[in-house]
Enzyme design. Sequence first.
Site, short mmCIF file in Angstrom:
data_model
loop_
_atom_site.label_atom_id
_atom_site.label_comp_id
_atom_site.label_asym_id
_atom_site.label_seq_id
_atom_site.Cartn_x
_atom_site.Cartn_y
_atom_site.Cartn_z
N ASP A 85 26.50 49.08 31.08
CA ASP A 85 27.21 48.29 32.08
C ASP A 85 26.20 48.01 33.21
O ASP A 85 25.18 48.71 33.31
CB ASP A 85 28.39 49.14 32.58
N ASN B 221 27.57 37.10 37.65
CA ASN B 221 26.36 37.19 38.49
C ASN B 221 25.31 38.12 37.89
O ASN B 221 24.28 38.37 38.53
CB ASN B 221 26.74 37.70 39.88
N ASP C 145 30.63 53.15 34.37
CA ASP C 145 31.12 53.84 35.58
C ASP C 145 32.58 53.56 35.85
O ASP C 145 33.13 54.05 36.82
CB ASP C 145 30.30 53.41 36.81
N SER D 93 30.32 40.54 34.57
CA SER D 93 30.00 39.78 35.78
C SER D 93 29.28 38.48 35.47
O SER D 93 28.34 38.45 34.67
CB SER D 93 29.14 40.64 36.71
N ARG E 284 36.84 38.73 37.65
CA ARG E 284 37.09 38.29 39.03
C ARG E 284 38.56 37.93 39.26
O ARG E 284 39.18 38.41 40.21
CB ARG E 284 36.18 37.08 39.33
N ASP F 270 27.00 46.81 37.01
CA ASP F 270 27.43 47.26 38.35
C ASP F 270 27.84 48.73 38.31
O ASP F 270 28.78 49.09 37.60
CB ASP F 270 28.64 46.43 38.82
N GLY G 81 34.94 46.81 36.61
CA GLY G 81 34.85 46.37 35.22
C GLY G 81 35.84 45.28 34.85
O GLY G 81 35.83 44.76 33.74
P1 B16 Z 1 31.77 38.63 39.03
P2 B16 Z 1 30.42 45.15 35.24
C1 B16 Z 1 32.11 43.77 36.75
O1 B16 Z 1 30.80 44.05 36.34
C2 B16 Z 1 32.42 44.52 38.03
O2 B16 Z 1 32.54 45.92 37.77
C3 B16 Z 1 33.73 44.04 38.60
O3 B16 Z 1 33.98 44.71 39.83
C4 B16 Z 1 33.68 42.53 38.81
O4 B16 Z 1 34.93 42.05 39.28
C5 B16 Z 1 33.35 41.86 37.47
O5 B16 Z 1 32.12 42.37 37.00
C6 B16 Z 1 33.21 40.35 37.61
O6 B16 Z 1 32.11 40.08 38.42
O7 B16 Z 1 32.81 38.33 40.05
O8 B16 Z 1 30.38 38.82 39.60
O9 B16 Z 1 31.78 37.67 37.87
O10 B16 Z 1 30.87 46.46 35.83
O11 B16 Z 1 31.11 44.76 33.96
O12 B16 Z 1 28.92 45.04 35.16
MG MG Z 2 30.52 48.92 36.35
#
Ligand code: B16
Ligand code: MG
Length: 216
Positions: free
Chosen positions: A10, A119, A171, A117, A50, A12, A47
Amino acid sequence: MKKIEACIFDLDGVIVDTAKYHYMAWKKLANELGFEFTEEQNEKLKGVSRMDSLDILLKFGNVNVSYEEKCLLAEKKNNWYVEFISNIKDEDILPGAKEFLQIVINNNIKTALGSVSKNAMTILTKLGLENYFNSIIDGNKVVNAKPNPEVFLLGAKELNVLPKNCVVFEDAEAGIQAAVNAGMYSIGIGDRGILSGANFVINSLEEMEIDKFQLL
Ligand code: B16
Ligand code: MG
């Protein structure tokens, strides 16, 4: 020792310390809408995509808005998040993450990123981490967020490894559930109470050694 052919990470909260920036941006939005948003409540958003995160947040605040308004709120949160990560530096890479990735690679175990994400690529490029992964699955490649196993199953597919031979590092409660749903081993990083569904839990990748795979 189990036959481990791939590690799926993962992003974030596992590789980079960006979970705090997601929280800061959601909290800012909640406050602007007139309610408080705690770190404990934030665990439910980790996880999660959005838009699904926004739905959970609005439920916490008992706020009802139209779909159009939701799109604007999600965009607002993302703009703040993008601003927070614009200055991301090596210090934001979590302890032991780079070192453990290198150990995995040196042991001829394949690596994938499994993040929902949108991003993710920006972060990896900014930190020069993209070459540590044989495959990168992010929010632009999947439709379903965790706990749906799509992100991890696509990672295994791209690596050409069976799910049962993959280990996921996560996490988030939803992330561990996604690994379980994918039929993969899982190692939780963080709180034992929150990540009780994992095969075992560590505090950070600094504690991780290849020998720990024997515990799976
Ligand atoms: P974004 P991961 C997740 O990333 C985050 O844990 C989660 O908090 C977030 O809302 C989701 O990505 C979407 O992210 O808004 O940047 O597209 O933990 O899967 O790496
Ligand atoms: Mg995460």
